[in-house]
Enzyme design. Structure first.
Site, PDB file in Angstrom:
ATOM      1  N   TRP A 169       2.387 -14.338   2.428  1.00 16.34           N
ATOM      2  CA  TRP A 169       3.495 -14.943   3.173  1.00 16.34           C
ATOM      3  C   TRP A 169       4.350 -13.767   3.642  1.00 16.34           C
ATOM      4  O   TRP A 169       5.268 -13.348   2.934  1.00 16.34           O
ATOM      5  CB  TRP A 169       4.331 -15.841   2.258  1.00 16.34           C
ATOM      6  N   ARG A 170       3.993 -13.189   4.759  1.00 14.45           N
ATOM      7  CA  ARG A 170       4.693 -11.966   5.167  1.00 14.45           C
ATOM      8  C   ARG A 170       5.027 -11.939   6.665  1.00 14.45           C
ATOM      9  O   ARG A 170       5.541 -10.935   7.145  1.00 14.45           O
ATOM     10  CB  ARG A 170       3.853 -10.733   4.784  1.00 14.45           C
ATOM     11  N   ASP A 228       0.799  -1.236   0.000  1.00 13.81           N
ATOM     12  CA  ASP A 228       0.000   0.000   0.000  1.00 13.81           C
ATOM     13  C   ASP A 228       0.831   1.284   0.000  1.00 13.81           C
ATOM     14  O   ASP A 228       0.628   2.183  -0.815  1.00 13.81           O
ATOM     15  CB  ASP A 228      -1.031  -0.007   1.140  1.00 13.81           C
ATOM     16  N   ALA A 270      -6.958   1.873  -5.255  1.00 16.86           N
ATOM     17  CA  ALA A 270      -7.767   3.097  -5.405  1.00 16.86           C
ATOM     18  C   ALA A 270      -7.382   4.082  -4.303  1.00 16.86           C
ATOM     19  O   ALA A 270      -7.014   5.244  -4.574  1.00 16.86           O
ATOM     20  CB  ALA A 270      -9.255   2.770  -5.318  1.00 16.86           C
ATOM     21  N   GLY A 271      -7.427   3.609  -3.067  1.00 19.49           N
ATOM     22  CA  GLY A 271      -7.094   4.473  -1.933  1.00 19.49           C
ATOM     23  C   GLY A 271      -5.627   4.894  -1.947  1.00 19.49           C
ATOM     24  O   GLY A 271      -5.300   6.034  -1.613  1.00 19.49           O
ATOM     25  N   ASP A 272      -4.747   3.988  -2.369  1.00 15.13           N
ATOM     26  CA  ASP A 272      -3.309   4.294  -2.374  1.00 15.13           C
ATOM     27  C   ASP A 272      -2.987   5.390  -3.388  1.00 15.13           C
ATOM     28  O   ASP A 272      -2.224   6.313  -3.106  1.00 15.13           O
ATOM     29  CB  ASP A 272      -2.488   3.048  -2.732  1.00 15.13           C
ATOM     30  N   LYS A 286     -12.648   9.340   2.728  1.00 10.69           N
ATOM     31  CA  LYS A 286     -12.929   8.735   1.418  1.00 10.69           C
ATOM     32  C   LYS A 286     -14.159   7.844   1.541  1.00 10.69           C
ATOM     33  O   LYS A 286     -14.175   6.935   2.370  1.00 10.69           O
ATOM     34  CB  LYS A 286     -11.717   7.907   0.967  1.00 10.69           C
ATOM     35  N   TYR A 306       2.968 -12.023  -1.785  1.00 15.79           N
ATOM     36  CA  TYR A 306       1.540 -12.341  -1.820  1.00 15.79           C
ATOM     37  C   TYR A 306       1.105 -12.704  -3.221  1.00 15.79           C
ATOM     38  O   TYR A 306       1.765 -12.337  -4.208  1.00 15.79           O
ATOM     39  CB  TYR A 306       0.686 -11.209  -1.246  1.00 15.79           C
TER      40      TYR A 306
HETATM   41  P1  ADP Z   1      -9.823   2.028  -0.700  1.00 19.65           P
HETATM   42  O1  ADP Z   1     -10.896   1.084  -0.287  1.00 19.65           O
HETATM   43  O2  ADP Z   1      -8.736   1.441  -1.576  1.00 19.65           O
HETATM   44  O3  ADP Z   1      -9.269   2.893   0.412  1.00 19.65           O
HETATM   45  P2  ADP Z   1     -11.892   3.784  -1.671  1.00 19.65           P
HETATM   46  O4  ADP Z   1     -12.988   2.875  -2.095  1.00 19.65           O
HETATM   47  O5  ADP Z   1     -12.047   4.566  -0.420  1.00 19.65           O
HETATM   48  O6  ADP Z   1     -10.494   3.048  -1.699  1.00 19.65           O
HETATM   49  O7  ADP Z   1     -11.638   4.779  -2.872  1.00 19.65           O
HETATM   50  C1  ADP Z   1     -10.569   5.704  -2.863  1.00 19.65           C
HETATM   51  C2  ADP Z   1     -10.892   6.763  -3.873  1.00 19.65           C
HETATM   52  O8  ADP Z   1     -10.972   6.182  -5.176  1.00 19.65           O
HETATM   53  C3  ADP Z   1     -12.246   7.394  -3.654  1.00 19.65           C
HETATM   54  O9  ADP Z   1     -12.138   8.470  -2.732  1.00 19.65           O
HETATM   55  C4  ADP Z   1     -12.612   7.863  -5.048  1.00 19.65           C
HETATM   56  O10 ADP Z   1     -11.995   9.105  -5.313  1.00 19.65           O
HETATM   57  C5  ADP Z   1     -11.993   6.801  -5.939  1.00 19.65           C
HETATM   58  N1  ADP Z   1     -12.958   5.770  -6.325  1.00 19.65           N
HETATM   59  C6  ADP Z   1     -13.250   4.620  -5.682  1.00 19.65           C
HETATM   60  N2  ADP Z   1     -14.194   3.896  -6.339  1.00 19.65           N
HETATM   61  C7  ADP Z   1     -14.521   4.621  -7.427  1.00 19.65           C
HETATM   62  C8  ADP Z   1     -15.422   4.449  -8.530  1.00 19.65           C
HETATM   63  N3  ADP Z   1     -16.189   3.362  -8.647  1.00 19.65           N
HETATM   64  N4  ADP Z   1     -15.483   5.424  -9.480  1.00 19.65           N
HETATM   65  C9  ADP Z   1     -14.690   6.518  -9.394  1.00 19.65           C
HETATM   66  N5  ADP Z   1     -13.824   6.728  -8.399  1.00 19.65           N
HETATM   67  C10 ADP Z   1     -13.733   5.820  -7.428  1.00 19.65           C
END
Ligand code: ADP
Length: 312
Positions: free
Chosen positions: A105-106, A33, A260-262, A229, A90
């Site tokens: 495996w960490r 991450d 997505a979050g990273d 988020k 992984y």
């Molecule tokens: P994680 O679970 O990896 O922390 P999130 O689901 O919170 O990630 O999403 C992180 C960011 O990615 C969100 O704040 C948003 O900006 C973007 N994002 C996530 N899912 C979508 C989606 N289906 N469409 C557009 N943007 C998305």
């Protein structure tokens, strides 16, 4: 030049190489991450100095990993090499329905020993940073007996004016029990200047399932910059008490939500280091995350991502 340190683990990644579930071909890569966050930050903001703080081994995978960091222009002066340990690993496998499952495996990885390497001279280097980023996964990775020393270092950094940034990123299976996590996160929230929580994490750990609930929880710690988020729904920020709601444009064809979050975190922090406003930083971060989830794997292909950055 602004500079940020990102503290965590990078692992060897093995992923099914084809969509054919009967194939046993695997593609090897590297991910984790905090490392993913570092990659997206540096690709989007090349003028920020990005340094990973981790430990790897002296084996060939570790050497390749260090080369990979360098190929992404991530500084490796605080990437330590254990004499006896090797990196964690992984795998991502697809079942007949295309559902992904992860196997790790960490437990004995080099990264778990990183605190052994943070001596006075490393601490001096860390105090020169503008930001220090770590996640709930980074916390789970370091040995529980090393956590006290980790908090001490954070206090030193904070006192020196380094902004402490925390993403809770909760992974239940990495912790003994919730009590252990809650205790560690208590310290993290107390020290954080910036927090980047996801609503989902709060639901599974604290049973808090609304944006308002997450905000109330975090505000009790006096975190000055809070970015909540909420998946494709929205992002809510609070800077010095001022609340803003930011819309996210949902992606129609999501290929893989890994990272997505990273990627959001990396681009957001890069933008903030480049003095962008909160609204502009969230906008860029959401667009980057939206791009990343349209590609397979944690790290989107470099050339495609760089083209995307040109239009950001
Ligand atoms: P994680 O679970 O990896 O922390 P999130 O689901 O919170 O990630 O999403 C992180 C960011 O990615 C969100 O704040 C948003 O900006 C973007 N994002 C996530 N899912 C979508 C989606 N289906 N469409 C557009 N943007 C998305």
């Amino acid at each position: 030049m602004k500079n940020i340190f990102l503290f965590g683990e990078c692992m060897i990644e093995l992923m099914t190489a084809s969509n054919d579930a009967t194939s046993n071909m695997l593609k090897q890569s590297f991910a984790g991450d905090v490392f993913n966050t570092a990659v997206y930050l540096k690709r989007t903001f090349p003028h920020v100095k990005v340094r990973l703080v981790t430990a790897v081994g002296k084996d060939n995978f570790s050497l390749d990993m260090i080369k990979y960091f360098e190929s992404e222009n991530i500084d490796t002066d605080l990437v330590f090499q254990s004499e006896s340990k090797i990196p964690g690993l992984y795998s991502i496998q697809l079942d007949d329905q295309g559902e992904r499952s992860f196997t790790y495996w960490r437990e004995n990885s080099a990264a778990r020993t990183v605190m052994d390497f943070i001596d006075e001279s490393a601490t001096d280097i860390l105090t020169s940073g503008d930001m220090f980023f770590f996640s709930g996964i980074s916390l789970a990775v370091i040995q529980p007996e090393a956590r006290a020393s980790f908090w001490q270092k954070l206090v030193q950094l904070k006192t020196a004016g380094v902004k402490i940034v925390f993403d809770p990123n909760y992974r239940a299976r990495m912790w003994k029990d919730k009590e252990e996590t809650i205790q560690a996160y208590e310290q993290a929230f107390k020290l954080a200047d910036i927090a980047l929580p996801g609503v989902e994490d709060f639901d599974s750990l604290y049973g808090i399932n609304s944006v308002e609930g997450v905000i109330d929880f975090c505000q009790s710690y006096g975190i000055s910059e809070l970015v909540v988020k909420n998946g494709p729904a929205s992002v809510i920020t609070i800077l010095d008490g001022e609340k803003e709601l930011h819309q996210v444009t949902p992606v129609k064809t999501v290929v893989d939500t890994t990272s997505a979050g990273d990627s959001f975190n990396g681009v957001y922090l890069g933008a903030r280091l480049a003095d962008a406003s909160i609204a502009e930083s969230v906008d860029k971060a959401s667009k980057a995350a939206g791009f990343v989830i349209q590609h397979k794997g944690a790290i989107a292909p470099k050339a495609l991502f760089n083209d995307f950055v040109q239009q950001l």
